[in-house]
Scaffold this active site. Structure first.
Site, PDB file in Angstrom:
ATOM      1  N   GLU A  60     -12.249   0.576 -10.299  1.00 28.50           N
ATOM      2  CA  GLU A  60     -11.859  -0.372 -11.352  1.00 28.50           C
ATOM      3  C   GLU A  60     -12.731  -0.286 -12.610  1.00 28.50           C
ATOM      4  O   GLU A  60     -12.216  -0.358 -13.739  1.00 28.50           O
ATOM      5  CB  GLU A  60     -11.868  -1.800 -10.801  1.00 28.50           C
TER       6      GLU A  60
ATOM      7  N   THR B 136      -1.019   0.547 -10.268  1.00 28.48           N
ATOM      8  CA  THR B 136      -2.323   0.040  -9.862  1.00 28.48           C
ATOM      9  C   THR B 136      -3.086   1.018  -8.966  1.00 28.48           C
ATOM     10  O   THR B 136      -4.220   0.739  -8.587  1.00 28.48           O
ATOM     11  CB  THR B 136      -2.161  -1.333  -9.176  1.00 28.48           C
TER      12      THR B 136
ATOM     13  N   GLU C  63       0.816  -1.209   0.000  1.00 26.28           N
ATOM     14  CA  GLU C  63       0.000   0.000   0.000  1.00 26.28           C
ATOM     15  C   GLU C  63       0.857   1.269   0.000  1.00 26.28           C
ATOM     16  O   GLU C  63       0.544   2.243  -0.686  1.00 26.28           O
ATOM     17  CB  GLU C  63      -0.937   0.003   1.206  1.00 26.28           C
TER      18      GLU C  63
ATOM     19  N   ASP D 262      -5.167 -10.095  -7.950  1.00 21.38           N
ATOM     20  CA  ASP D 262      -5.553  -9.303  -9.119  1.00 21.38           C
ATOM     21  C   ASP D 262      -4.393  -8.590  -9.814  1.00 21.38           C
ATOM     22  O   ASP D 262      -4.141  -8.775 -11.008  1.00 21.38           O
ATOM     23  CB  ASP D 262      -6.638  -8.296  -8.735  1.00 21.38           C
TER      24      ASP D 262
END
Length: 670
Positions: A570, A659, A301, A434
């Site tokens: 997303e 991401t 993170e 993912d």
């Protein structure tokens, strides 16, 4: 007597006899063409038959040789002419796209300060542009003059060394990669990534002399700016310098105590042109962002949000402050890699320089250890310190060689001591796995399409998805990605999986098989239906699809524990990619519907937006009193880019998004 007569003098004469025909002609020899032709013919008739045959054969042979030579030279000349004309012509435009420009954004222009409160706009397929001159920031179109001269000289040198077309074609054929029907043409102009880190170009925020005319901001983009300002208002008033806003209680929550929302939003403010807000946030970074504190942070993170956000903002603004902060946090995260297997621990104490796994396990999630590569590789390129890139590359090489995969699909956990996959037999593209698939493709793109192991793993994984995870729902036959556990298929799909349509489209844009684009279109339709078939028009965190048609039942079913919405990005992210690559306006319309529903059900009047607990209850969506940092860092950023028709606003041939939606430059020769 006769007188003596002198003897006459002797004279010589030449007698010439003319035939009557010649005498009556042009008056004798006059060197005319007709006379010369008759003379040549007379000479020809005097030759023997053998001599005449030899001469005729030589003439015929020379004529044939001349025709052959002319044909060959003509083809070569034609190919060179076509090549030159193609070089001068602009590349054909994909609908909604323009040629790429140098990847440096100028300083953001001041946004309109008098937007007022949000006003609901009716959906429209073709919104009229609002001609606000400040516009979003645009990319530079020309380098400085000196660089332009050097570029011209380099081009001239390359023209002299240009190989024969046949030789060039042969070299290209040798470098083509084929993977189960996919043919990839590696970018011939891109350097392969080297273990030796070369000095990067220094970003510059100075505008070129011939700046391209700004593209006007349209109404939908203005609505995004207003939404961002409303969210920023709540953060500034109630959570300034803290990680996340709690808009209902007008307070904040801490995760790492490092101002996550502020750092996540830096490049969004730059892209939206919010100069005042950006400058205010920059001052906080300069004076208050300190990493020398005794706090545990999550490696994944903090890498994607903090390191990624600082690197991205450095590239867009050219401000070295952000690079220095990126170096600092990057160095403090390195102890995570001090493990027996080189698979990093999940947690790092950035003050003490120690790292450890979670208290309940020695495992790390596969997505976390394989989704930090873009950021650390870029940090090595900027600092010329190979340790960052070496650490993350070792992780990818290790995972590449591991057993336990299922047709390219990986388990969700990996042990930091043994370096082996754990919890085998469970495969998903949702949480904990993912972004592993996302970063396979994006690392390949970032490195100039040269690292074939990454591409092979990505292509194999997509084949595994098609074989094991792809199904169709009833009654609308929506294509969705489920999960596979110990030989059994589950029709469960996380909202997180909606990153996949955008990733597939990005791969197709970069030369992978066109089937990936078709699959992307089918999957984005499914992700949209995860919103459209729900009462609030907002997707839950997880859905289950019906595999058997039953009267009165929709494709999508939601369990009580899964019906919350966290303001995730997303689906909007994939809508952005699909619109950018296809130009189909329906993707903008779908995004517009989602933005309106965010405003209707998650907006807090005093400032900020909140995640909600129940997307199935329009009258009471049960707000959770938390605004995730990625709402500003990702969701609104992708919204703004989705509604823009300017490909040069973060050009996808120049940048690759991490991401957390932080754009980083694609490596290419200077």
């Amino acid at each position: 007597m006769y007188s003596a007569v002198p003897a006459p003098q002797r004279r010589d004469f030449i007698s010439v006899t003319l035939s009557p025909g010649e005498a009556a002609g042009a008056g004798g020899y006059n060197n005319s063409k007709a006379w010369r032709r008759r003379s040549c013919w007379r000479k020809w008739k005097q030759l023997s038959r053998l001599q005449r045959s030899v001469i005729l054969f030589l003439f015929a042979f020379l004529a044939v040789c001349g025709v052959i030579s002319y044909t060959n030279m003509g083809e070569q000349w034609k190919s060179l002419t076509n090549k030159s004309s193609e070089d001068l012509k602009p590349e054909p435009e994909i609908p909604g796209l323009k040629p790429a420009n140098p990847a440096v954004l100028p300083a953001p222009q001041k946004a309109d300060a008098n937007l007022g409160d949000y006003k609901e706009l009716s959906p429209q397929k073709h919104p009229k542009p609002v001609h606000v001159r400040r516009g979003p920031p645009n990319l530079q179109i020309r380098p400085p003059r000196r660089e332009a001269r050097l570029q011209t000289q380099d081009d001239a040198g390359r023209a002299k060394e240009e190989p024969h077309p046949a030789d060039k074609e042969e070299k290209t054929e040798k470098s083509v990669i084929s993977w189960r029907g996919a043919v990839i043409e590696p970018d011939q102009s891109t350097e392969p990534p080297s273990s030796k880190i070369k000095e990067p170009e220094k970003p510059s925020s100075l505008e070129g002399e011939d700046q391209k005319e700004p593209v006007p901001i349209n109404e939908r983009q203005m609505a995004v700016i207003e939404a961002f300002r409303h969210a920023w208002k709540g953060y500034k008033e109630f959570a300034w310098g803290h990680d996340e806003l709690k808009p209902l209680s007008k307070s904040y929550s801490e995760w790492f105590g490092l101002g996550l929302t502020l750092i996540d939003a830096l490049d969004t403010m730059w892209i939206l042109g919010l100069k005042e807000e950006f400058e205010e946030a920059r001052k906080w970074v300069a004076t208050d962002l300190l990493f020398d504190k005794n706090v545990d942070v999550n490696l994944f993170e903090s890498t994607i949000r903090i390191l990624g956000g600082l690197l991205s903002t450095y590239h867009l603004s050219g401000d070295s402050l952000f690079l220095e902060k990126a170096k600092d946090i990057g160095n403090r995260l390195m102890p995570a890699f001090n493990t027996p297997s080189k698979i990093p621990y999940s947690d790092v104490n950035i003050g003490r320089g120690t790292a450890h796994p979670p208290r309940w396990t020695s495992d790390s999630t596969v997505a976390e250890v394989t989704s930090i590569q873009l950021e650390f590789r870029e940090l090595s390129r900027l600092t010329r310190d190979e340790k960052f890139k070496k650490a993350v590359d070792e992780v990818m090489k290790h995972v590449h060689a591991l057993s336990g995969k299922n047709d390219g699909l990986v388990p969700m956990f990996i042990n930091t001591n043994s370096g082996q996959f754990t919890h085998l037999g469970v495969y998903t593209l949702g949480a904990r796995a993912d972004s592993y698939y996302e970063y396979l493709l994006k690392q390949w793109i970032q490195g100039g399409k040269q690292e074939n192991e990454l591409l092979e793993d990505y292509m194999r994984a997509i084949e595994g998805v098609k074989k094991h995870l792809l199904q169709r729902s009833q009654p609308k036959k929506l294509t969705f990605v489920g999960e596979f556990a110990h030989g059994h298929f589950s029709a469960k799909m996380d909202h997180l999986v909606c990153f996949l349509p955008g990733t597939l489209a990005l791969g197709a844009h970069n030369g992978l098989t066109a089937h990936h684009m078709e699959l992307a279109k089918a999957l984005i339709e499914t992700c949209y239906q995860m919103y459209a078939q729900v009462e609030t028009g907002l997707s839950p965190e997880i859905v289950h699809f019906n595999l058997h048609a039953q009267k009165g039942r929709k494709d999508v079913e939601i369990k009580p524990a899964d019906r919350h919405n966290l303001l995730r990005p997303e689906t909007v992210e994939s809508l952005f990619y699909l619109y950018r690559f296809t130009g189909d306006k329906k993707y903008q319309d779908w995004g517009w519907e989602i933005l309106q529903n965010f405003n209707k059900y998650t907006r807090v009047s005093t400032g900020g937006y909140t995640s909600i607990n129940n997307v199935q209850n329009p009258s009471n969506p049960e707000p959770r009193d938390k605004m995730e940092s990625f709402f500003l860092g990702e969701t609104l950023k992708y919204m703004f880019l989705l509604f823009s028709d300017d490909v040069d606003l973060i050009n996808l041939d120049k940048y690759v998004f991490n991401t957390e939606a932080h754009p980083l430059p694609i490596w290419a020769p200077a």
